[in-house]
Design a protein around this motif. Structure first.
Motif, PDB file in Angstrom:
ATOM      1  N   ILE A  95      52.066 -47.601  98.725  1.00 32.45           N
ATOM      2  CA  ILE A  95      50.808 -47.034  99.210  1.00 32.45           C
ATOM      3  C   ILE A  95      50.824 -46.852 100.735  1.00 32.45           C
ATOM      4  O   ILE A  95      49.853 -46.371 101.312  1.00 32.45           O
ATOM      5  N   HIS A  96      51.940 -47.243 101.370  1.00 35.36           N
ATOM      6  CA  HIS A  96      52.077 -47.063 102.811  1.00 35.36           C
ATOM      7  C   HIS A  96      53.199 -46.066 103.086  1.00 35.36           C
ATOM      8  O   HIS A  96      54.175 -45.980 102.336  1.00 35.36           O
ATOM      9  N   GLU A  97      53.072 -45.342 104.179  1.00 40.16           N
ATOM     10  CA  GLU A  97      53.985 -44.242 104.479  1.00 40.16           C
ATOM     11  C   GLU A  97      55.428 -44.695 104.639  1.00 40.16           C
ATOM     12  O   GLU A  97      56.347 -44.057 104.140  1.00 40.16           O
ATOM     13  N   ASP A  98      55.627 -45.788 105.364  1.00 43.61           N
ATOM     14  CA  ASP A  98      56.989 -46.255 105.605  1.00 43.61           C
ATOM     15  C   ASP A  98      56.975 -47.752 105.888  1.00 43.61           C
ATOM     16  O   ASP A  98      55.917 -48.389 105.927  1.00 43.61           O
ATOM     17  N   GLU A  99      58.157 -48.323 106.100  1.00 39.96           N
ATOM     18  CA  GLU A  99      58.294 -49.765 106.306  1.00 39.96           C
ATOM     19  C   GLU A  99      57.560 -50.229 107.562  1.00 39.96           C
ATOM     20  O   GLU A  99      56.908 -51.279 107.563  1.00 39.96           O
ATOM     21  N   ALA A 100      57.657 -49.453 108.632  1.00 40.10           N
ATOM     22  CA  ALA A 100      57.009 -49.832 109.889  1.00 40.10           C
ATOM     23  C   ALA A 100      55.489 -49.877 109.728  1.00 40.10           C
ATOM     24  O   ALA A 100      54.821 -50.777 110.252  1.00 40.10           O
ATOM     25  N   THR A 101      54.932 -48.901 109.011  1.00 38.42           N
ATOM     26  CA  THR A 101      53.488 -48.856 108.778  1.00 38.42           C
ATOM     27  C   THR A 101      53.038 -50.067 107.978  1.00 38.42           C
ATOM     28  O   THR A 101      52.007 -50.690 108.276  1.00 38.42           O
ATOM     29  N   LEU A 102      53.823 -50.426 106.956  1.00 38.80           N
ATOM     30  CA  LEU A 102      53.488 -51.579 106.128  1.00 38.80           C
ATOM     31  C   LEU A 102      53.542 -52.867 106.943  1.00 38.80           C
ATOM     32  O   LEU A 102      52.633 -53.701 106.844  1.00 38.80           O
ATOM     33  N   LYS A 103      54.560 -53.039 107.758  1.00 38.56           N
ATOM     34  CA  LYS A 103      54.679 -54.257 108.565  1.00 38.56           C
ATOM     35  C   LYS A 103      53.530 -54.370 109.570  1.00 38.56           C
ATOM     36  O   LYS A 103      53.022 -55.466 109.819  1.00 38.56           O
ATOM     37  N   SER A 104      53.126 -53.243 110.132  1.00 38.94           N
ATOM     38  CA  SER A 104      51.997 -53.232 111.058  1.00 38.94           C
ATOM     39  C   SER A 104      50.703 -53.621 110.338  1.00 38.94           C
ATOM     40  O   SER A 104      49.885 -54.388 110.862  1.00 38.94           O
ATOM     41  N   TYR A 105      50.542 -53.106 109.122  1.00 38.26           N
ATOM     42  CA  TYR A 105      49.360 -53.411 108.304  1.00 38.26           C
ATOM     43  C   TYR A 105      49.311 -54.904 107.968  1.00 38.26           C
ATOM     44  O   TYR A 105      48.257 -55.540 108.046  1.00 38.26           O
ATOM     45  N   ILE A 106      50.455 -55.471 107.641  1.00 34.51           N
ATOM     46  CA  ILE A 106      50.513 -56.887 107.292  1.00 34.51           C
ATOM     47  C   ILE A 106      50.194 -57.759 108.505  1.00 34.51           C
ATOM     48  O   ILE A 106      49.471 -58.755 108.401  1.00 34.51           O
ATOM     49  N   ALA A 107      50.718 -57.377 109.675  1.00 29.89           N
ATOM     50  CA  ALA A 107      50.443 -58.129 110.903  1.00 29.89           C
ATOM     51  C   ALA A 107      48.952 -58.125 111.220  1.00 29.89           C
ATOM     52  O   ALA A 107      48.369 -59.149 111.607  1.00 29.89           O
ATOM     53  N   GLN A 108      48.303 -56.967 111.031  1.00 28.04           N
ATOM     54  CA  GLN A 108      46.868 -56.863 111.272  1.00 28.04           C
ATOM     55  C   GLN A 108      46.092 -57.698 110.249  1.00 28.04           C
ATOM     56  O   GLN A 108      45.114 -58.362 110.577  1.00 28.04           O
ATOM     57  N   SER A 109      46.562 -57.683 109.010  1.00 28.86           N
ATOM     58  CA  SER A 109      45.912 -58.452 107.955  1.00 28.86           C
ATOM     59  C   SER A 109      45.947 -59.945 108.259  1.00 28.86           C
ATOM     60  O   SER A 109      44.974 -60.662 108.001  1.00 28.86           O
ATOM     61  N   LEU A 110      47.052 -60.422 108.815  1.00 24.06           N
ATOM     62  CA  LEU A 110      47.154 -61.838 109.171  1.00 24.06           C
ATOM     63  C   LEU A 110      46.143 -62.214 110.250  1.00 24.06           C
ATOM     64  O   LEU A 110      45.570 -63.311 110.225  1.00 24.06           O
TER      65      LEU A 110
END
Length: 216
Positions: free
Chosen positions: A172-187
């Protein structure tokens, strides 16, 4: 914050005692009890919820997932200024509370079922029968609803890795970098919204070491 709480207000317990046995000792003597399982994404809530369901037996316990009560899509949340699903406004709290009250009163419910691949409001429901043990699992504070709460935690780097392994399969995320950024924000939102609720938990579990801590 968690480590400070553990040092001041909790003690580790004998690992030979199962969590289910410990909860039965601590739970009030009532016909129906609500057990809350709280923690950040990647902390192991779903695994623990299913484990407790098996330990209590499906004939005596019902598992309720707070994710099933998501009431807005990600796009709708953005428009409404709801930044995270750690915010209770992202769930249909009224429906959830109605369902819990019904189960406690011995009435069956039609619980929503979320499509986790879409992270959008549920379109289907399933029948849940009333049981003596109601296990509520999610990334929101339910200490005001539950008779006892269990809080799960792990270091941020472990949570991030578990979350990446899980969410990368959803696509559901465009790429690996976008997903990692999303996870960091979620934390960050976890520390802001949910971590303070750990102080209300009767039990805290380190899901890396497996250590169970009981409130003193």
């Amino acid at each position: 914050m968690i480590e400070e709480l553990l040092n001041k207000h909790y003690r580790p317990i004998d690992k030979e005692v199962s969590l289910g046995e410990l909860l039965k000792q601590l739970l009030p003597k009532k016909d129906v009890v609500v057990i809350g399982i709280e923690g950040p994404s990647g902390s192991g809530k779903t695994i623990l919820g299913k484990k407790l369901l098996d330990e209590f037996s499906p004939q005596k316990a019902a598992l309720i997932l707070l994710d099933d009560y998501v009431c807005f899509s990600s796009e709708e949340m953005k428009k409404m200024g709801i930044l995270t699903r750690y915010d209770w406004r992202s769930r249909d709290r009224e429906k959830f509370l109605e369902n819990i009250v019904s189960l406690k009163q011995g009435r069956s419910i039609q619980k929503p079922i979320q499509d986790f691949s879409k992270e959008a409001p549920a379109e289907e429901t399933e029948l849940v029968e009333p049981k003596p043990y109601i296990i509520v699992e999610g990334n929101l504070d339910v200490s005001d609803i539950a008779d006892i709460t269990v809080f799960l935690f792990a270091p941020d780097e472990i949570l991030a890795e578990r979350r990446f392994q899980r969410d990368s399969q959803k696509q559901i995320h465009e790429d690996e970098a976008t997903l990692k950024s999303y996870i960091a924000q979620s934390l960050k939102y976890y520390h802001q919204f949910l971590e303070p609720a750990a102080e209300h938990a009767q039990i805290i579990i380190d899901t890396v070491s497996g250590t169970i801590y009981e409130k003193i």
